[in-house]
Every structure is written in structure tokens, then in C-alpha cells.
Scaffold this active site. Structure first.
Site, PDB file in Angstrom:
ATOM      1  N   ARG A  74       0.795  -1.220   0.000  1.00 24.96           N
ATOM      2  CA  ARG A  74       0.000   0.000   0.000  1.00 24.96           C
ATOM      3  C   ARG A  74       0.834   1.279   0.000  1.00 24.96           C
ATOM      4  O   ARG A  74       0.630   2.157  -0.841  1.00 24.96           O
ATOM      5  CB  ARG A  74      -0.926   0.045   1.238  1.00 24.96           C
ATOM      6  CG  ARG A  74      -2.191  -0.747   1.084  1.00 24.96           C
ATOM      7  CD  ARG A  74      -2.560  -1.392   2.401  1.00 24.96           C
ATOM      8  NE  ARG A  74      -1.591  -2.439   2.670  1.00 24.96           N
ATOM      9  CZ  ARG A  74      -1.730  -3.685   2.219  1.00 24.96           C
ATOM     10  NH1 ARG A  74      -2.791  -4.025   1.566  1.00 24.96           N
ATOM     11  NH2 ARG A  74      -0.791  -4.593   2.444  1.00 24.96           N
ATOM     12  N   THR A  75       1.760   1.384   0.954  1.00 24.92           N
ATOM     13  CA  THR A  75       2.477   2.661   1.100  1.00 24.92           C
ATOM     14  C   THR A  75       3.312   2.934  -0.141  1.00 24.92           C
ATOM     15  O   THR A  75       3.299   4.032  -0.695  1.00 24.92           O
ATOM     16  CB  THR A  75       3.358   2.624   2.363  1.00 24.92           C
ATOM     17  OG1 THR A  75       2.578   2.092   3.434  1.00 24.92           O
ATOM     18  CG2 THR A  75       3.853   4.002   2.722  1.00 24.92           C
ATOM     19  N   LYS A 103      26.341  -3.523  -0.793  1.00 23.17           N
ATOM     20  CA  LYS A 103      27.810  -3.361  -0.767  1.00 23.17           C
ATOM     21  C   LYS A 103      28.244  -2.657   0.510  1.00 23.17           C
ATOM     22  O   LYS A 103      29.401  -2.296   0.659  1.00 23.17           O
ATOM     23  CB  LYS A 103      28.259  -2.540  -1.986  1.00 23.17           C
ATOM     24  CG  LYS A 103      27.912  -3.163  -3.319  1.00 23.17           C
ATOM     25  CD  LYS A 103      28.324  -2.204  -4.440  1.00 23.17           C
ATOM     26  CE  LYS A 103      27.547  -2.491  -5.710  1.00 23.17           C
ATOM     27  NZ  LYS A 103      27.616  -1.354  -6.646  1.00 23.17           N
ATOM     28  N   ARG A 124      11.017   3.781   3.876  1.00 24.15           N
ATOM     29  CA  ARG A 124      10.592   2.765   4.858  1.00 24.15           C
ATOM     30  C   ARG A 124      11.836   1.971   5.257  1.00 24.15           C
ATOM     31  O   ARG A 124      12.598   1.527   4.393  1.00 24.15           O
ATOM     32  CB  ARG A 124       9.543   1.820   4.294  1.00 24.15           C
ATOM     33  CG  ARG A 124       9.300   0.652   5.269  1.00 24.15           C
ATOM     34  CD  ARG A 124       8.108  -0.160   4.937  1.00 24.15           C
ATOM     35  NE  ARG A 124       6.887   0.599   5.151  1.00 24.15           N
ATOM     36  CZ  ARG A 124       5.672   0.076   5.032  1.00 24.15           C
ATOM     37  NH1 ARG A 124       5.535  -1.200   4.725  1.00 24.15           N
ATOM     38  NH2 ARG A 124       4.600   0.808   5.229  1.00 24.15           N
ATOM     39  N   HIS A 152       4.462   5.670  11.787  1.00 23.93           N
ATOM     40  CA  HIS A 152       4.022   5.588  10.387  1.00 23.93           C
ATOM     41  C   HIS A 152       3.090   6.792  10.188  1.00 23.93           C
ATOM     42  O   HIS A 152       1.872   6.650  10.099  1.00 23.93           O
ATOM     43  CB  HIS A 152       3.289   4.265  10.179  1.00 23.93           C
ATOM     44  CG  HIS A 152       3.104   3.859   8.741  1.00 23.93           C
ATOM     45  ND1 HIS A 152       3.281   4.726   7.681  1.00 23.93           N
ATOM     46  CD2 HIS A 152       2.751   2.665   8.201  1.00 23.93           C
ATOM     47  CE1 HIS A 152       3.032   4.078   6.546  1.00 23.93           C
ATOM     48  NE2 HIS A 152       2.724   2.817   6.831  1.00 23.93           N
TER      49      HIS A 152
HETATM   50  N1   CP Z   1      -0.501  -0.038   5.787  1.00 19.99           N
HETATM   51  C1   CP Z   1       0.723  -0.311   5.294  1.00 19.99           C
HETATM   52  O1   CP Z   1       1.738   0.283   5.705  1.00 19.99           O
HETATM   53  O2   CP Z   1       0.736  -1.293   4.341  1.00 19.99           O
HETATM   54  P1   CP Z   1       2.009  -1.739   3.521  1.00 19.99           P
HETATM   55  O3   CP Z   1       2.944  -2.424   4.501  1.00 19.99           O
HETATM   56  O4   CP Z   1       1.516  -2.653   2.456  1.00 19.99           O
HETATM   57  O5   CP Z   1       2.679  -0.512   2.973  1.00 19.99           O
END
Ligand code: CP
Length: 325
Positions: A74-75, A103, A124, A152
Site C-alpha cells: 500500500r504505502t 555493498k 521505509r 508511520h
Molecule cells: N498499511 C501499510 O503500511 O501497508 P504496507 O505495509 O503494504 O505498505
């Protein structure tokens, strides 16, 4: 603080004096209620534009580096879609094993590299605090797309928008968070963001997965009403938002602990009989077994609609940090 008027000396839509221009988005602690109202308003405009024209050129010529050290559906894809809907383009690094990270390149150097080619970096990473490290190294805006068990923030913003769009407001609501509250960065961010409103938070989890004490104390200091439970039964009937989370196997240090708690709660049609008719069930997704598919057709199941709100919020955030909102 009122939003400043556009700078008349800049091209149309270019508001380099705007408060979010060039800023990092690292934690929900950066936001106040006015900021949220502004983000909701811009997100709403983004939705209108997507529905009307699909794609438009607000960020034409801008490039996003989408740097993901952990899996994401999603993100990652909603940031890509957001940038492309705004006419910009994306450098996707979804599999760092094919990059120079293998590396031995440090996160700071990787980010310094990507900002030579891009205008904004979305990151992320499995370590808490990594987004702040990246932001310190970078001259360009860094957006935290999840740092370990930390935060998040863009998920919490889309969660808040979902609640507002679905129920009309946040003040006065009871939000019950269920499942993995220890490792779940989405609930950490949403709990903190909720403290900007007059909401009551119920935490329901196995003992092993309780909401971290530092978050409870932080929110206590802001006079937030909070309760803790091991069963959903005492709080389901009063709940306006049931926020369900997955027990995150990948965060456990030992598998025996995971086995003890993995199936602790399952939301299904039968469970939801004692819930209000006007309430919503949310989940950041992915789900495993914690929400039964037999509940998906219930109008209270908001978790698929929730994902779509994420597109509009991320469009708004990209436009804001690039000075175009
Ligand atoms: N909600 C969320 O962070 O989903 P993903 O891990 O798929 O990005």
C-alpha cells in the site's frame, strides 16, 4: 497559524513561502489540529481532481525516490500513484538488495545519493529513528513511510481522514485499538495523533503486546482518556472506530511468543453483532486472520475504503513539501 497567502512573485501554484515547503514528515508529533484541517482540505481537493481528471500536472518535472528497505504494497504503491497522478515521476527502490546497500552503503549515503536525482525521498526502514537519520543527512524533504516499530505518520494521517470522512468528525469518538499494540507503528502514530482531539482510546491486546508504557504516559500528560483490556467484550458496544492490527510475526524475537498470541482475536460477523450499527472497522492492512472475510461486505468494514484515502493524503503531502499546495 493561518495558511499564508500564495506568493504573487512565483508562478501559479508555486508557493515556496508555504509552511510545509521543503519540510520533512517524520512523526505525527509535528502536527497540530490546524495542520490536520489543512491536510484534510488539500486531500479533499486531490480527490476531486482525481475523480474529475485522473492525472494532472501539479508536480510535472518533480521526481520522487521511493526507498523501501522493508516490504510494502500500500504505502509504496500509493506514493507511486500519488506522484504519477500529480504528473511527476518515481525512482522505485523496492528491493534494496539490488542497490548498493548490499555493498555496505550507509543509509545516510544512500539518501545523499538519491537526492542528487530526486526532489523528495520516501523511506521505509526496519529501524526506529531511521527516518530522522535520513532527514539529517538530506537537504531535500524526507517522508517517513514507517520506521521499525516507531511511527508511520502518513498512515495515521490517512486513518484520521478516513474517520472524518466516514463518521464526520473525531471529537467525541471512542476508538478501540485491537491486536499488536506493542510493535504496531500504525497504532503508535494514530494514538498520538488522536490526542489532538477529544477521543477516548481503548487498548485491547494480549499482555505480551500491550501499548508501550511511554506512549500511554505521553498521552496521559495530554489528558487523554485511555483504558487497557485483554478482551474486546467490555468495550465493543461503546466503540465508534475499531482499529484492528495484525500480530507482526517479523517483529518477534522468539517464535514461541508469536505462537502464543497469533490468533488472539478474530473479528467476524458474529463478533460484530454486539457493535453499533453506525461505527467503522479499520485495519492498516495487510490482514492475516484477524478479520474474517465474511465481514468484508458489511458496510461498517472501512478497511478497503481506507486505502483509497491514502492516495489523496499522500498526494496532498507530496504537493505540500514540494511547495505546490
Ligand atoms: N498499511 C501499510 O503500511 O501497508 P504496507 O505495509 O503494504 O505498505
Amino acid at each position: 497559524m493561518p495558511t499564508p497567502a500564495p506568493n504573487p512573485h512565483l508562478p501559479f501554484g508555486d508557493q515556496r513561502g508555504a509552511p510545509w515547503y521543503g519540510k520533512d514528515i517524520l512523526s505525527v508529533r509535528q502536527f497540530n489540529r490546524e495542520d490536520l484541517e489543512y491536510i484534510f482540505a488539500v486531500s479533499h481537493e486531490m480527490r476531486t481532481m482525481v475523480e474529475r481528471v485522473g492525472t494532472f500536472d501539479l508536480l510535472k518535472g518533480k521526481i520522487l525516490a521511493n526507498l523501501f528497505y522493508e516490504p510494502s504494497t500500500r504505502t509504496s504503491s500509493s506514493f507511486t500513484a500519488a506522484m504519477e497522478r500529480l504528473g511527476g515521476s518515481v525512482i522505485p527502490i523496492n528491493e534494496v538488495k539490488y542497490s548498493s546497500v548490499t555493498k555496505g552503503e550507509t543509509l545516510a549515503d544512500t539518501v545523499r545519493t538519491l537526492e542528487c536525482y530526486a526532489d523528495v525521498v520516501v523511506l521505509r526502514h526496519p529501524e526506529t529513528g531511521s527516518a530522522a537519520i535520513a532527514a539529517k543527512a538530506a537537504r531535500k524533504p524526507v517522508i517517513n513511510a514507517g520506521d521499525g516499530t516507531g511511527e508511520h505518520p502518513t498512515q495515521a494521517l490517512l486513518d484520521a481522514l478516513t474517520i472524518r470522512e466516514e463518521l464526520g468528525h473525531l471529537d467525541g469518538l471512542t476508538i478501540t485499538m485491537l491486536g499488536d499494540l506493542k510493535y504496531g507503528r500504525t497504532v503508535h502514530s494514530l494514538a498520538r495523533l488522536s490526542s489532538l482531539y477529544k477521543v477516548k482510546l481503548n487498548y485491547v491486546s494480549p499482555d505480551l503486546l500491550r501499548m508501550p508504557a511511554e506512549i500511554i504516559s505521553e498521552l496521559k500528560a495530554s489528558k487523554m482518556e485511555q483504558t487497557e483490556h485483554s478482551s474486546l467484550d467490555p468495550v465493543l458496544a461503546e466503540t465508534d472506530v475499531l482499529y484492528v492490527t495484525r500480530v507482526q510475526k517479523e517483529r518477534f524475537e522468539n517464535e514461541a511468543d508469536y505462537e502464543k498470541v497469533k490468533g488472539a482475536y478474530v473479528i467476524d460477523k458474529a463478533t460484530m453483532k454486539s457493535a453499533k450499527q453506525r461505527m467503522i472497522v479499520m485495519h492498516p492492512l495487510p490482514r492475516v486472520t484477524e478479520i474474517s472475510m465474511d465481514f468484508d461486505e458489511d458496510p461498517r468494514a472501512a478497511y478497503f475504503r481506507q486505502m483509497e484515502y491514502g492516495l489523496y493524503v499522500r498526494m496532498a503531502l507530496l504537493a505540500m513539501v514540494l511547495g505546490k499546495a
